[in-house]
Design an enzyme around this catalytic site. Structure first.
Site, mmCIF file in Angstrom:
data_model
loop_
_atom_site.group_PDB
_atom_site.id
_atom_site.type_symbol
_atom_site.label_atom_id
_atom_site.label_comp_id
_atom_site.label_asym_id
_atom_site.label_seq_id
_atom_site.Cartn_x
_atom_site.Cartn_y
_atom_site.Cartn_z
ATOM 1 N N GLU A 82 45.077 39.464 32.557
ATOM 2 C CA GLU A 82 43.814 40.098 32.916
ATOM 3 C C GLU A 82 43.057 40.585 31.688
ATOM 4 O O GLU A 82 41.830 40.481 31.620
ATOM 5 C CB GLU A 82 44.061 41.265 33.877
ATOM 6 C CG GLU A 82 44.510 40.849 35.269
ATOM 7 C CD GLU A 82 43.462 40.038 36.017
ATOM 8 O OE1 GLU A 82 42.273 40.076 35.636
ATOM 9 O OE2 GLU A 82 43.826 39.368 36.991
ATOM 10 N N TYR A 164 39.741 48.343 37.116
ATOM 11 C CA TYR A 164 39.913 46.951 37.541
ATOM 12 C C TYR A 164 41.320 46.433 37.210
ATOM 13 O O TYR A 164 42.020 45.887 38.070
ATOM 14 C CB TYR A 164 38.864 46.052 36.868
ATOM 15 C CG TYR A 164 39.228 44.585 36.978
ATOM 16 C CD1 TYR A 164 38.975 43.888 38.145
ATOM 17 C CD2 TYR A 164 39.863 43.925 35.938
ATOM 18 C CE1 TYR A 164 39.338 42.563 38.276
ATOM 19 C CE2 TYR A 164 40.237 42.604 36.053
ATOM 20 C CZ TYR A 164 39.968 41.923 37.222
ATOM 21 O OH TYR A 164 40.351 40.621 37.353
ATOM 22 N N ASP A 182 35.400 42.684 39.953
ATOM 23 C CA ASP A 182 34.873 42.164 38.690
ATOM 24 C C ASP A 182 33.578 41.426 39.001
ATOM 25 O O ASP A 182 33.057 41.505 40.129
ATOM 26 C CB ASP A 182 35.902 41.273 37.987
ATOM 27 C CG ASP A 182 36.191 39.983 38.755
ATOM 28 O OD1 ASP A 182 35.688 39.817 39.895
ATOM 29 O OD2 ASP A 182 36.914 39.123 38.215
#
Length: 426
Positions: A82, A164, A182
């Protein structure tokens, strides 16, 4: 009511009215987001997206089925992927991810690494701060002795992990029913609800999180979150959405509106926000090669300077450079470099060194998020004398004049020839 109690009652009433106004501001979904998804819509979207994801998900190295005995390792893999994927294309990340995992397969391996090793592994991926935060976060987790945090609240206490990333790790690795939002998810949600409010607005953004939280499938939160992101990355794209192949097109308000009115397009959602124009600046770079002819040694050494630990390109090594006030001609640029070399290293033509050669290598433009930097590069080859020569040749790495400096014996000639494409050495 007595006169003495009236002012107190008025004050209480005003306070209640103010609280009600604030409540009204926070409670609605915001902008033109009128309501949440209905229970029927929620169930249908969950089922449709998960079925589609099971059949169409891309085969990516960081996507694996959860294994109860390896949740911490899974969390680490999700975390690395990520962070690498932030503002970077999947195809670019693939090879970096594989090399990273080969070198540091667990968070405990990464925690033993140095910043130099991490920067070298990250070279070319950009936004180097991400790699530094990964390292600092890994050291923090390992030092904590409590294992890998397994909830959003605890994950967000780790250096470099925001809302996130915490949501992605918690839902994918630990099966916590939390949302992730996102750019891809915002685009999908904005089209499903035909939301034209500015997605960069703070309240609107929080309301996208509310919508995403409502949709998360409690039995498969990680897969559902990935299905939303996958849909945005592959079908519900910015400029060419494949609505005919979309598993949730029947629930998509933007698609429905486009069929009813030809002047409306699915790509009208979300609202496109005009990006601030990056500021322009100019930089003169000197590749400084120092010969040691007096010692009968062939070749020279190159000087690299470490950037400050905070700010742009923090902690990276670079060739000596000077930021210019404005675009300048060759003479002005060389004067600026000469002053810098004199002040920083006591390298001064005719006094502490002899210029063997000096030539322009070229110029290029490097685009940062908020800066458009034009870089001029020259190669300066000098022969030093006296104490200055001893300073550079007795030590390979040193601290001088408030700067970390390293002396490199050899630099790949391809680096010099490609400086119009690559600036930072590590």
């Amino acid at each position: 009511m007595s006169q003495s109690s009236a002012p107190g009652e008025k004050l209480k009433r005003k306070r209640r009215e103010k609280e009600a106004e604030e409540e009204e501001e926070e409670e609605p979904i915001g902008g033109d987001i009128e309501d949440l998804f209905s229970d029927k819509e929620t169930q249908k979207i969950r089922m449709s997206l998960l079925d589609w994801y099971d059949a169409n998900q891309r085969d990516l190295p960081w996507r694996k089925r959860n294994n109860e005995s390896e949740k911490e390792r899974r969390a680490y893999e999700v975390w690395v992927s990520e962070i690498m994927l932030q503002q970077t294309r999947v195809q670019t990340v693939l090879e970096y991810y594989k090399r990273w995992m080969h070198k540091w397969p667990t968070i405990y391996d990464l925690a033993q690494a140095s910043l130099e090793e991490v920067n070298e592994m990250w070279a070319g991926l950009g936004y180097y701060r991400r790699g530094r935060f990964l390292l600092e976060g890994a050291k923090m987790v390992v030092a904590g002795k409590d294992g890998f945090p397994n909830q959003v609240s605890s994950l967000m206490k780790v250096k470099g992990i925001g809302e996130y990333t915490a949501g992605a790790i918690a839902s994918i690795a630990f099966n916590e029913a939390v949302p992730v939002v996102d750019g891809n998810v915002i685009r999908v949600l904005a089209r499903l609800k035909a939301i034209s409010a500015n997605p960069k607005d703070r309240l609107t953004n929080r309301n996208f999180w509310k919508l995403a939280a409502q949709l998360v499938d409690p039995s498969r939160p990680g897969d559902f979150n990935q299905s939303l992101m996958e849909l945005g990355a592959t079908l519900c794209t910015v400029s060419k959405p494949s609505c005919s192949s979309c598993p949730v097109s029947s629930q998509c308000r933007a698609y429905s509106l486009s069929l009813e009115n030809r002047t409306i397009s699915v790509t009208d959602y979300p609202t496109k926000v005009v990006k601030a124009k990056p500021r322009c600046d100019f930089c003169s770079v000197c590749v400084l090669e120092i010969l040691n002819l007096e010692r009968n040694q062939s070749g020279g050494r190159f000087v690299l300077v470490k950037r400050p630990e905070e700010g742009l390109l923090a902690g990276l090594w670079e060739f000596p450079s000077v930021i210019l006030d404005k675009e300048a001609g060759l003479a002005t640029r060389r004067n600026a470099i000469n002053l810098y070399l004199k002040d920083a290293f006591q390298v001064e033509p005719k006094k502490t060194c002899t210029i063997v050669s000096r030539k322009e290598l070229g110029e290029f433009v490097h685009i940062f998020t908020h800066i458009r930097r034009k870089v001029y590069v020259e190669l300066l080859v000098v022969q030093l004398t006296g104490l200055t020569a001893n300073y550079f040749f007795l030590s390979r790495s040193l601290f001088y004049m408030d700067m970390d400096i390293t002396i490199v014996r050899n630099i790949d000639k391809k680096l010099l020839s490609s400086l119009c494409h690559t600036m930072w050495y590590r």
